[in-house]
Design a protein around this motif. Structure first.
Motif, mmCIF file in Angstrom:
data_model
loop_
_atom_site.group_PDB
_atom_site.id
_atom_site.type_symbol
_atom_site.label_atom_id
_atom_site.label_comp_id
_atom_site.label_asym_id
_atom_site.label_seq_id
_atom_site.Cartn_x
_atom_site.Cartn_y
_atom_site.Cartn_z
ATOM 1 N N GLY A 211 70.180 -64.450 -17.779
ATOM 2 C CA GLY A 211 69.785 -63.339 -18.635
ATOM 3 C C GLY A 211 70.700 -63.183 -19.829
ATOM 4 N N ALA A 212 72.013 -63.255 -19.596
ATOM 5 C CA ALA A 212 72.974 -63.158 -20.687
ATOM 6 C C ALA A 212 72.827 -64.331 -21.650
ATOM 7 C CB ALA A 212 74.398 -63.098 -20.129
ATOM 8 N N ASN A 213 72.624 -65.522 -21.094
ATOM 9 C CA ASN A 213 72.419 -66.702 -21.935
ATOM 10 C C ASN A 213 71.192 -66.543 -22.816
ATOM 11 O OD1 ASN A 213 70.681 -69.471 -21.938
ATOM 12 N ND2 ASN A 213 72.838 -69.886 -22.385
ATOM 13 N N LEU A 214 70.108 -66.035 -22.247
ATOM 14 C CA LEU A 214 68.889 -65.822 -23.030
ATOM 15 C C LEU A 214 69.139 -64.804 -24.136
ATOM 16 C CD1 LEU A 214 65.911 -66.194 -23.635
ATOM 17 C CD2 LEU A 214 65.389 -64.546 -21.798
ATOM 18 N N ALA A 215 69.861 -63.731 -23.830
ATOM 19 C CA ALA A 215 70.179 -62.741 -24.860
ATOM 20 C C ALA A 215 70.924 -63.382 -26.018
ATOM 21 C CB ALA A 215 71.001 -61.601 -24.258
ATOM 22 N N GLY A 216 71.888 -64.246 -25.712
ATOM 23 C CA GLY A 216 72.633 -64.916 -26.770
ATOM 24 C C GLY A 216 71.755 -65.813 -27.622
ATOM 25 N N ARG A 217 70.856 -66.549 -26.994
ATOM 26 C CA ARG A 217 69.973 -67.451 -27.749
ATOM 27 C C ARG A 217 69.011 -66.671 -28.629
ATOM 28 N NH1 ARG A 217 67.373 -70.990 -23.200
ATOM 29 N NH2 ARG A 217 66.530 -72.215 -24.945
ATOM 30 N N LEU A 218 68.536 -65.535 -28.123
ATOM 31 C CA LEU A 218 67.642 -64.693 -28.923
ATOM 32 C C LEU A 218 68.394 -64.077 -30.104
ATOM 33 C CD1 LEU A 218 65.746 -62.958 -25.989
ATOM 34 C CD2 LEU A 218 64.769 -64.640 -27.574
#
Length: 321
Positions: A211-218
């Motif tokens: 989830g945190a990784n996805l937030a960073g990519r977004l």
């Protein structure tokens, strides 16, 4: 703990809002309803389920709602969010399906079933919310507040004076703003203010949590797409956008608001979709015809940028807040 329901058109920043909502310990996300806006409603459903799976929130019910505005022709914002609505990151297809009822029925069920009043958080055109309040007015009795991302007390983004969510379905917005439910407008006046810089974005991207990784990519996509945008206070930064409205639910003291009359303009090529915010206080001003009929709502005019930056980053990263 606050019970909340998100109404989304997921969208990059809707995704950030979902990630924050499921991670914040003071919020219970009862449901997510989907509506056409940033992209087609079927893509919104897919994107929403994908984000919830990345966040490990497979138990949150998701429902498909309206696929077009009440009266207006639909317009998307894929030029901002990517052709798939989620920055074209080629994310995996979600495993589960939405619930087999309309989003309006899901919201009605969850609001009436909640033992405590629900905060409804529309982050999209308010078509679903207008349909809900018209079809089931009894739900207003168990709504604590509506905190919506939309509108502006100053300039617009869809037009010179209109913000996209309200402009996309102004008739729906007019119904919701006129409903009498206590309301906070988290509009463009504060929308761009809360952004993360490249260092914080990199930390999220390197995080082992999906989830945190996805937030960073977004956020990296938002930073790249917003390059040179003077509304973003951090050069090269990415705004958390809609997620700021959910921060305002979790921590309302971070907002500076004024209670003001607000109406939605439904006419005029240049003005349709504008939220007309009446700042006047002098009794010597000449009231226009009909003045006094506009509902008074809390309008966000300032935000504690650093407070919400830290709140978002800590929450999505899994730090105790």
């Amino acid at each position: 703990m606050k019970n909340i329901i998100l109404d989304v058109d997921t969208g990059v920043d809707d995704a950030l809002a979902i990630l924050f909502a499921v991670r914040h310990p003071g919020l219970r996300l009862r449901a997510v309803s989907c509506v056409a806006g940033n992209t087609h409603v079927d893509a919104v459903v897919r994107n929403t389920l994908t984000v919830l799976e990345a966040a490990g929130a497979d138990d949150v019910p998701v429902a498909r709602g309206a696929e077009r505005p009440l009266l207006a022709e639909p317009h998307d914002a894929t030029h901002v969010h990517g052709q798939d609505g989620l920055a074209d990151l080629d994310l995996p297809t979600p495993i589960r399906q939405p619930v087999d009822i309309h989003a309006v029925e899901l919201m009605r069920r969850e609001i009436l079933a909640s033992p405590d009043p629900v905060t409804l958080v529309p982050l999209a055109p308010m078509t679903n919310i207008a349909l809900l309040l018209r079809a089931y007015p009894e739900v207003a009795g168990n709504l604590e507040r509506i905190v919506f991302m939309g509108g502006s007390a100053a300039v617009g983004n869809a037009t010179a004076v209109a913000e996209f969510n309200v402009w996309h379905d102004p008739e729906a917005a007019a119904i919701v703003l006129g409903s009498g439910v206590p309301m906070t407008m988290y509009g463009l006046d504060v929308f761009y203010e809360v952004a993360l810089g490249s260092e914080d974005i990199d930390k999220l991207i390197l995080h082992t949590d999906s989830g945190a990784n996805l937030a960073g990519r977004l956020l990296r996509h938002r930073a790249m797409a917003s390059g040179g945008d003077t509304r973003i206070p951090i050069p090269g930064g990415g705004s958390i956008g809609d997620a700021g409205a959910v921060c305002a639910v979790a921590d309302p003291a971070g907002l500076t608001t004024r209670t003001l009359p607000v109406e939605v303009c439904l006419v005029g090529e240049q003005t349709r979709g504008q939220t007309v915010v009446d700042h006047r206080t002098s009794t010597h001003d000449t009231p226009p015809p009909g003045r006094g009929t506009a509902r008074r709502i809390d309008v966000a005019l300032g935000v504690d940028r650093e407070r919400y930056q830290r709140l978002f980053l800590d929450t999505v990263s899994g730090v105790t807040v």
